[in-house]
Scaffold this active site. Structure first.
Site, short mmCIF file in Angstrom:
data_model
loop_
_atom_site.label_atom_id
_atom_site.label_comp_id
_atom_site.label_asym_id
_atom_site.label_seq_id
_atom_site.Cartn_x
_atom_site.Cartn_y
_atom_site.Cartn_z
N ASP A 171 0.86 -1.18 0.00
CA ASP A 171 0.00 0.00 0.00
C ASP A 171 0.90 1.24 0.00
O ASP A 171 1.80 1.35 0.85
CB ASP A 171 -0.90 0.00 1.24
CG ASP A 171 -1.90 1.14 1.22
OD1 ASP A 171 -3.05 0.90 0.82
OD2 ASP A 171 -1.53 2.27 1.61
N GLY A 231 -7.30 1.54 -5.89
CA GLY A 231 -6.69 2.63 -5.13
C GLY A 231 -5.18 2.57 -5.22
O GLY A 231 -4.60 2.54 -6.30
N ASP A 232 -4.54 2.54 -4.05
CA ASP A 232 -3.07 2.48 -4.00
C ASP A 232 -2.57 1.14 -3.50
O ASP A 232 -1.48 1.04 -2.96
CB ASP A 232 -2.54 3.62 -3.14
CG ASP A 232 -3.19 3.65 -1.74
OD1 ASP A 232 -3.97 2.72 -1.44
OD2 ASP A 232 -2.91 4.60 -0.99
N GLU A 233 -3.37 0.08 -3.68
CA GLU A 233 -3.01 -1.26 -3.20
C GLU A 233 -2.54 -2.16 -4.35
O GLU A 233 -3.20 -2.26 -5.39
CB GLU A 233 -4.20 -1.92 -2.50
CG GLU A 233 -4.62 -1.22 -1.22
CD GLU A 233 -5.79 -1.89 -0.55
OE1 GLU A 233 -6.00 -1.67 0.65
OE2 GLU A 233 -6.53 -2.64 -1.24
#
Length: 335
Positions: A207, A249-251
């Site tokens: 993340d 997202g940012d994963e």
């Protein structure tokens, strides 16, 4: 009739009979060839041949093949052309194209051919239907070409459409990486193919720590470029058979199948973290991001997909709580 006058043998149908029942009749001729041969000798042989059942059958067959509105080719031993109809001649096109197609047509005489094959001819796609026949008493191969170009075009368009739909459903539109759907499918597949005692699998869960700050300060366009560059850098740190996915997202996740050496796992994890934290040039400015990573091992930490993903997620959040920019292995009690 002059004693030197020759007679030509000509078929004459019997009464009430068909052409196949014709008798041979002598017809006088006064023609004398300039080469000194007896008048009518060559003509007589020719008419005898024309009057034969074999000739009549072959000639009728050729007329039938000429009437077929499809390209037709008859090939004898060694690839010798015995017949091709006008439609086939037109399909062959100019001499250069004929030369390019000749090898394909010649090979039809070989017994290894299947009943149906796809072949290119005259810029089109044909289905070739093949049959072994006797042509004028000679063993031959009859090939009839059915133009399936429109159907092939439709099939290709359908295939491309299906491929596009599948890609949209299974890949992240921004980075091109497998999305959550494809990631879970691959993780399930990898686990099913592993032997509990012999093989191992490692799951990395990443993340980005400060992507929200980048989006707020420089806009989501800048954040998107950071995500795309991050994906490229992660891919550069893993093996060809490994899976890098973006869950959203940012994963990001990484599946490392068949890797039992934990020291090697740590080396890959550190390489990824080091690559991510390198400055990213976006719109003339350098953007800095870091990542928190959790690591879970199969079968040590879990023996199913959900459990393994949860374990890696818990380890990642443990790093987040410590300030991020690091890596942690799952240990019992984190949840």
């Amino acid at each position: 009739m002059n004693s030197e006058e020759a007679r030509i043998i000509e078929p004459r149908p019997q009464a009430g009979g068909s052409g196949r029942d014709a008798e041979l009749t002598e017809v006088p001729t006064s023609a004398r060839p300039s080469n000194g041969m007896r008048p009518g000798m060559v003509a007589a042989e020719t008419v005898r041949e024309i009057g034969s059942p074999e000739f009549r059958e072959t000639h009728a067959f050729e007329m039938l093949l000429q009437a077929i509105p499809l390209p037709v080719h008859v090939i004898g031993a060694g690839g010798r052309v015995l017949f091709r109809n006008v439609t086939m001649q037109n399909a062959l096109g100019d001499s250069e194209e004929r030369d390019g197609c000749w090898t394909v047509l010649r090979d039809m005489g070989r017994p290894c051919w299947d009943e149906e094959q796809l072949r290119m001819l005259g810029g089109k796609t044909f289905q070739v239907n093949r049959a072994e026949i006797l042509f004028g008493g000679i063993p031959a191969v009859l090939a009839i070409f059915l133009d399936i170009t429109p159907q092939k075009s439709k099939d290709e368009q359908r295939r491309l459409y299906d491929s596009s739909i599948w890609k949209q459903a299974n890949h992240d539109s921004l980075t091109g990486l497998p999305n959550r759907n494809l990631f879970l499918a691959r993780l399930n597949h990898a686990i099913r193919n592993l032997g509990r005692e012999r093989d191992a699998l490692t799951l990395l869960f990443l993340d980005l720590d400060n992507l929200k700050v980048v989006n707020d300060s420089s806009g989501h366009g800048c954040g998107d470029k950071v995500l795309m560059e991050t994906a490229r850098r992660i891919i550069g740190c893993v093996r060809d058979g490994d899976t890098v996915a973006r869950l959203g997202g940012d994963e990001f996740t990484v599946i490392l199948p068949g890797l039992r050496n934990r020291q090697r796992v740590e080396e890959i994890a550190e390489a990824i973290l080091g690559a991510v934290r390198q400055p990213i040039a976006v719109n003339g400015q350098e953007v800095l991001v870091t990542a928190s990573m959790g690591v879970a091992f199969y079968p040590t930490d879990s023996t199913d997909t959900d459990g393994l993903l949860k374990s890696a997620d818990l380890a990642m959040y443990a790093v987040k709580k410590r300030g991020g920019n690091g890596c942690a292995h799952f240990v019992v009690g984190l949840g």
